[in-house]
Write a protein that holds these residues in place. Structure first.
Motif, PDB file in Angstrom:
ATOM      1  N   GLN A   9       1.348  -1.335  -0.207  1.00 46.20           N
ATOM      2  CA  GLN A   9      -0.048  -0.192  -0.093  1.00 46.20           C
ATOM      3  C   GLN A   9       0.919   1.777  -0.162  1.00 46.20           C
ATOM      4  O   GLN A   9       1.584   1.634   0.519  1.00 46.20           O
ATOM      5  N   ARG A  54       0.872   5.328   0.401  1.00 42.63           N
ATOM      6  CA  ARG A  54       0.795   6.321   0.777  1.00 42.63           C
ATOM      7  C   ARG A  54       1.452   7.665   0.701  1.00 42.63           C
ATOM      8  O   ARG A  54       2.124   7.911   0.781  1.00 42.63           O
ATOM      9  N   PRO A  80      -4.704   6.629   1.691  1.00 46.46           N
ATOM     10  CA  PRO A  80      -3.879   5.722   0.862  1.00 46.46           C
ATOM     11  C   PRO A  80      -3.878   6.248  -0.416  1.00 46.46           C
ATOM     12  O   PRO A  80      -5.438   6.299  -1.553  1.00 46.46           O
TER      13      PRO A  80
END
Length: 67
Positions: free
Chosen positions: A37, A39, A44
């Motif tokens: 992920q 960010r 996000p």
């Protein structure tokens, strides 16, 4: 500057035995599904799943080549 604003977070999702043997030591191969992920500050940006292969005995990362 982007290094301070963006962050990458990896999390192991699943681990299972894969077919084949390690070419270095002959150990069993494990397939690991990893969720990545990205960010920007706290927001996000994207979420990606990747599969990585490792040897159980020597802990080397194995790479598949498609011919």
């Amino acid at each position: 500057m982007c290094l301070l604003l963006c962050s990458k977070e990896e999390k192991e999702v699943r681990r299972q035995q894969a077919s084949g043997a390690c070419p270095n030591c002959g150990g069993k191969v494990e397939a690991v599904d990893v969720g990545i992920q990205w960010r920007f500050f706290c927001l996000p940006l994207c979420f990606i799943f990747k599969r990585k292969y490792f040897c159980n005995l020597c802990s080397r990362r194995l790479v598949l080549y498609n011919c």
